[in-house]
Design an enzyme around this catalytic site. Structure first.
Site, PDB file in Angstrom:
ATOM      1  N   GLU A 194     -10.587  -1.873   5.616  1.00 23.76           N
ATOM      2  CA  GLU A 194      -9.496  -2.228   6.527  1.00 23.76           C
ATOM      3  C   GLU A 194      -9.992  -2.855   7.832  1.00 23.76           C
ATOM      4  O   GLU A 194      -9.319  -3.670   8.420  1.00 23.76           O
ATOM      5  CB  GLU A 194      -8.667  -0.969   6.842  1.00 23.76           C
ATOM      6  CG  GLU A 194      -7.199  -1.254   7.063  1.00 23.76           C
ATOM      7  CD  GLU A 194      -6.354   0.019   6.982  1.00 23.76           C
ATOM      8  OE1 GLU A 194      -6.859   1.101   7.290  1.00 23.76           O
ATOM      9  OE2 GLU A 194      -5.177  -0.098   6.605  1.00 23.76           O
ATOM     10  N   GLN A 211       0.840  -1.204   0.000  1.00 22.31           N
ATOM     11  CA  GLN A 211       0.000   0.000   0.000  1.00 22.31           C
ATOM     12  C   GLN A 211       0.872   1.251   0.000  1.00 22.31           C
ATOM     13  O   GLN A 211       1.580   1.503   0.984  1.00 22.31           O
ATOM     14  CB  GLN A 211      -0.873  -0.014   1.256  1.00 22.31           C
ATOM     15  CG  GLN A 211      -1.715   1.218   1.449  1.00 22.31           C
ATOM     16  CD  GLN A 211      -2.605   1.104   2.691  1.00 22.31           C
ATOM     17  OE1 GLN A 211      -2.342   0.289   3.564  1.00 22.31           O
ATOM     18  NE2 GLN A 211      -3.623   1.918   2.763  1.00 22.31           N
ATOM     19  N   GLU A 254      -4.117  10.262  18.148  1.00 22.07           N
ATOM     20  CA  GLU A 254      -4.686  11.620  18.118  1.00 22.07           C
ATOM     21  C   GLU A 254      -5.702  11.747  16.978  1.00 22.07           C
ATOM     22  O   GLU A 254      -6.753  12.380  17.134  1.00 22.07           O
ATOM     23  CB  GLU A 254      -3.564  12.665  17.958  1.00 22.07           C
ATOM     24  CG  GLU A 254      -2.644  12.810  19.167  1.00 22.07           C
ATOM     25  CD  GLU A 254      -1.654  11.656  19.343  1.00 22.07           C
ATOM     26  OE1 GLU A 254      -1.429  10.904  18.363  1.00 22.07           O
ATOM     27  OE2 GLU A 254      -1.114  11.496  20.453  1.00 22.07           O
ATOM     28  N   SER A 276       4.739  -1.179   4.039  1.00 19.87           N
ATOM     29  CA  SER A 276       4.905  -2.538   4.573  1.00 19.87           C
ATOM     30  C   SER A 276       5.008  -3.546   3.439  1.00 19.87           C
ATOM     31  O   SER A 276       4.217  -3.504   2.486  1.00 19.87           O
ATOM     32  CB  SER A 276       3.710  -2.912   5.458  1.00 19.87           C
ATOM     33  OG  SER A 276       3.604  -2.033   6.541  1.00 19.87           O
TER      34      SER A 276
HETATM   35  C1  FAD Z   1       4.248  -0.465  11.373  1.00 19.29           C
HETATM   36  C2  FAD Z   1       3.746   0.516  10.381  1.00 19.29           C
HETATM   37  C3  FAD Z   1       3.350   0.091   9.127  1.00 19.29           C
HETATM   38  C4  FAD Z   1       2.908   1.022   8.183  1.00 19.29           C
HETATM   39  N1  FAD Z   1       2.552   0.568   6.926  1.00 19.29           N
HETATM   40  C5  FAD Z   1       2.168   1.461   5.989  1.00 19.29           C
HETATM   41  C6  FAD Z   1       1.883   1.024   4.652  1.00 19.29           C
HETATM   42  O1  FAD Z   1       1.976  -0.172   4.336  1.00 19.29           O
HETATM   43  N2  FAD Z   1       1.539   1.945   3.735  1.00 19.29           N
HETATM   44  C7  FAD Z   1       1.407   3.275   4.045  1.00 19.29           C
HETATM   45  O2  FAD Z   1       1.053   4.047   3.170  1.00 19.29           O
HETATM   46  N3  FAD Z   1       1.696   3.732   5.299  1.00 19.29           N
HETATM   47  C8  FAD Z   1       2.065   2.843   6.269  1.00 19.29           C
HETATM   48  N4  FAD Z   1       2.377   3.286   7.540  1.00 19.29           N
HETATM   49  C9  FAD Z   1       2.364   4.724   7.811  1.00 19.29           C
HETATM   50  C10 FAD Z   1       1.236   5.193   8.712  1.00 19.29           C
HETATM   51  O3  FAD Z   1       0.028   5.211   8.019  1.00 19.29           O
HETATM   52  C11 FAD Z   1       1.645   6.584   9.234  1.00 19.29           C
HETATM   53  O4  FAD Z   1       2.758   6.407  10.071  1.00 19.29           O
HETATM   54  C12 FAD Z   1       0.528   7.258   9.981  1.00 19.29           C
HETATM   55  O5  FAD Z   1      -0.491   7.631   9.106  1.00 19.29           O
HETATM   56  C13 FAD Z   1       1.037   8.530  10.721  1.00 19.29           C
HETATM   57  O6  FAD Z   1       1.683   9.382   9.831  1.00 19.29           O
HETATM   58  P1  FAD Z   1       3.151   9.932  10.118  1.00 19.29           P
HETATM   59  O7  FAD Z   1       4.012   8.780  10.527  1.00 19.29           O
HETATM   60  O8  FAD Z   1       3.554  10.728   8.940  1.00 19.29           O
HETATM   61  O9  FAD Z   1       3.007  10.843  11.401  1.00 19.29           O
HETATM   62  P2  FAD Z   1       2.455  12.340  11.435  1.00 19.29           P
HETATM   63  O10 FAD Z   1       1.195  12.420  10.663  1.00 19.29           O
HETATM   64  O11 FAD Z   1       3.566  13.261  11.052  1.00 19.29           O
HETATM   65  O12 FAD Z   1       2.123  12.516  12.960  1.00 19.29           O
HETATM   66  C14 FAD Z   1       3.126  12.829  13.943  1.00 19.29           C
HETATM   67  C15 FAD Z   1       2.411  13.067  15.265  1.00 19.29           C
HETATM   68  O13 FAD Z   1       1.527  14.202  15.136  1.00 19.29           O
HETATM   69  C16 FAD Z   1       0.217  13.850  15.509  1.00 19.29           C
HETATM   70  N5  FAD Z   1      -0.741  14.563  14.671  1.00 19.29           N
HETATM   71  C17 FAD Z   1      -0.719  14.657  13.308  1.00 19.29           C
HETATM   72  N6  FAD Z   1      -1.786  15.347  12.869  1.00 19.29           N
HETATM   73  C18 FAD Z   1      -2.509  15.683  13.972  1.00 19.29           C
HETATM   74  C19 FAD Z   1      -3.734  16.391  14.179  1.00 19.29           C
HETATM   75  N7  FAD Z   1      -4.409  16.881  13.147  1.00 19.29           N
HETATM   76  N8  FAD Z   1      -4.184  16.534  15.450  1.00 19.29           N
HETATM   77  C20 FAD Z   1      -3.494  16.028  16.511  1.00 19.29           C
HETATM   78  N9  FAD Z   1      -2.317  15.354  16.377  1.00 19.29           N
HETATM   79  C21 FAD Z   1      -1.843  15.181  15.125  1.00 19.29           C
HETATM   80  C22 FAD Z   1       0.127  12.360  15.270  1.00 19.29           C
HETATM   81  O14 FAD Z   1      -0.914  11.758  16.051  1.00 19.29           O
HETATM   82  C23 FAD Z   1       1.509  11.902  15.688  1.00 19.29           C
HETATM   83  O15 FAD Z   1       1.569  11.736  17.078  1.00 19.29           O
HETATM   84  C24 FAD Z   1       2.832   2.387   8.507  1.00 19.29           C
HETATM   85  C25 FAD Z   1       3.221   2.820   9.778  1.00 19.29           C
HETATM   86  C26 FAD Z   1       3.674   1.905  10.704  1.00 19.29           C
HETATM   87  C27 FAD Z   1       4.099   2.402  12.057  1.00 19.29           C
END
Ligand code: FAD
Length: 398
Positions: free
Chosen positions: A252, A132, A376, A169
């Site tokens: 999902e 994905q 969050e 992933s």
């Molecule tokens: C094990 C694992 C597998 C994954 N697999 C995939 C995959 O196969 N494909 C894929 O596309 N993605 C995948 N992901 C990514 C996952 O979808 C993202 O990590 C997730 O959406 C959070 O985005 P970010 O890491 O960019 O964090 P950010 O969005 O940058 O967030 C950072 C922090 O800010 C907080 N925050 C952000 N926006 C807000 C808001 N509006 N209000 C309050 N707090 C906020 C968040 O809660 C978090 O604590 C995976 C992640 C993990 C950990």
């Protein structure tokens, strides 16, 4: 172990699954027992792909898909029974789950007849594996900020894709990726996006593994440099990709969570066994936390059955919004409990597989409250969509 949902309806099916697993998860496949679950997702990939083909030979892939598309057409209750018996038998984490649970149902709902004919049989047969491609650096929770671009090749009509996806992933062991990209110059937010399917083995795609703190390399960065997606491999209309991407996420919250809970139950049992052995069970606070974890797991099971409507009730409305928050925080707390039960041993790497499993549980469960929507974001969704509170300011772009 949690009790079964509706034993009368599913007894024969459960027996069929138990017997099949007993006959097939043996020999070459025996090392797969209990492997490949969260935190161990990159274990034995080639053998797990073979296992997918073994499952397919028994008709045990895509059991919830309609019969006309090659599935078994099982009801939700029957799917729950299958997932539970599969997990109880030690069935490995499914390499095909993204194809089976996400892109497959999306194609069934929104794909063209030719896309269904090309892709569905290969997912069913364990021949193609999918990943994905949504998240990007700077576009995770705020997915609509994504910057990967898709431009039309005037010579062929194909789409040329450039940009970077992250946390993808299983990309390193997949054949195809579905990705969201920006196809309209100057568009912002949810408008002007395209939902594309791209083969991963092509010159314009580079995959770099990302090592997780538990030592595994389950996810990756995927770089596109004029990677090619055929014009036929767009789902929905160019420019309307957001609605397809969101519809896919709707698939999902599947019945596989009931199988996942069987794995949680095993983890809790292991914690209880170790607490008995090392004396932690004598500590009043640990005993209380173990009891609370057990109650929490039972509550999770009933929530999941209600969310799915598998307990005979109609599927829930806004109450369903809380389920991801509920299970992920329960599991993250279980990881902490595991470390406290191990005490000082939690800090020491050893060959003891039971200790290693709990250490992995702790490390990987930190991710549970991030992927699939962070804590969050889940709370925002519950507040806004469930409780009618004012939307948080989102700026002018989305
Ligand atoms: C094990 C694992 C597998 C994954 N697999 C995939 C995959 O196969 N494909 C894929 O596309 N993605 C995948 N992901 C990514 C996952 O979808 C993202 O990590 C997730 O959406 C959070 O985005 P970010 O890491 O960019 O964090 P950010 O969005 O940058 O967030 C950072 C922090 O800010 C907080 N925050 C952000 N926006 C807000 C808001 N509006 N209000 C309050 N707090 C906020 C968040 O809660 C978090 O604590 C995976 C992640 C993990 C950990």
């Amino acid at each position: 172990m949690p009790e079964r949902a509706v034993p009368d309806e599913t007894t024969a099916l459960r027996a069929e699954v138990v017997n099949w697993m007993r006959a097939h998860l043996v020999g070459d496949f025996a090392p797969l027992r209990h492997r490949g679950h969260a935190g161990d997702g990159d274990a034995l990939p080639e053998l797990r792909k073979r296992w997918e083909r073994e499952l397919a030979s028994g008709g045990w892939t895509c059991v919830g898909w309609p019969r006309e598309h090659g599935g078994r057409g099982l009801s939700i209750t029957e799917q729950v029974a299958f997932q539970e018996e599969y997990a109880r038998a030690g069935g490995p984490g499914r390499m095909g789950h993204i194809g089976e649970g996400l892109i497959g149902p999306t194609l069934i709902a929104y794909g063209t007849e030719s896309q269904k004919a090309r892709f569905l049989p290969r997912i069913l047969g364990g021949e193609d594996f999918w990943c994905q491609g949504y998240s990007e650096p700077g576009a995770g929770s705020d997915l609509a900020a994504l910057r990967t671009r898709a431009t039309r090749d005037p010579a062929t009509g194909d789409w040329l894709v450039s940009g970077q996806k992250i946390w993808t992933s299983l990309a390193h062991v997949s054949d195809w990726i579905f990705a969201l990209a920006r196809c309209e110059e100057g568009s912002v937010g949810r408008k002007g996006l395209i939902f594309l399917m791209l083969p991963l083995r092509q010159p314009g795609v580079t995959i770099h593994p990302i090592r997780q703190m538990g030592g595994g390399e389950e996810f990756n960065s995927v770089f596109f440099d004029n990677a090619r997606a055929s014009a036929e491999d767009v789902v929905g209309e160019p420019g309307e990709g957001w609605s397809i991407a969101m519809a896919l996420l709707g698939f999902e919250r599947g019945v596989s969570t009931l199988g996942q809970q069987m794995v949680f139950a095993e983890e809790l049992q292991l914690i209880i066994d170790i607490a008995r052995e090392n004396g932690a069970a004598h500590a009043p606070v640990i005993r209380q936390r173990i009891a609370r974890a057990w109650i929490g797991l039972r509550a999770l099971r009933f929530s999941a059955l209600r969310v799915l409507g598998a307990d005979g009730s109609a599927p829930l409305g806004r109450e369903a919004l809380g389920y991801k928050y509920q299970w992920s925080n329960w599991h993250r707390d279980l990881g902490r409990l595991a470390m406290d039960v191990l005490g000082g041993d939690a800090n020491i790497i050893s060959d003891d597989p039971r200790r290693a499993r709990l250490q992995q549980l702790f490390l990987f469960s930190r991710a549970d409250t991030i992927y699939g929507g962070t804590n969050e974001i889940q709370l925002n969704i519950i507040a806004e969509q469930g409780l009618g509170m004012p939307r948080e300011p989102r700026g002018s772009l989305t």
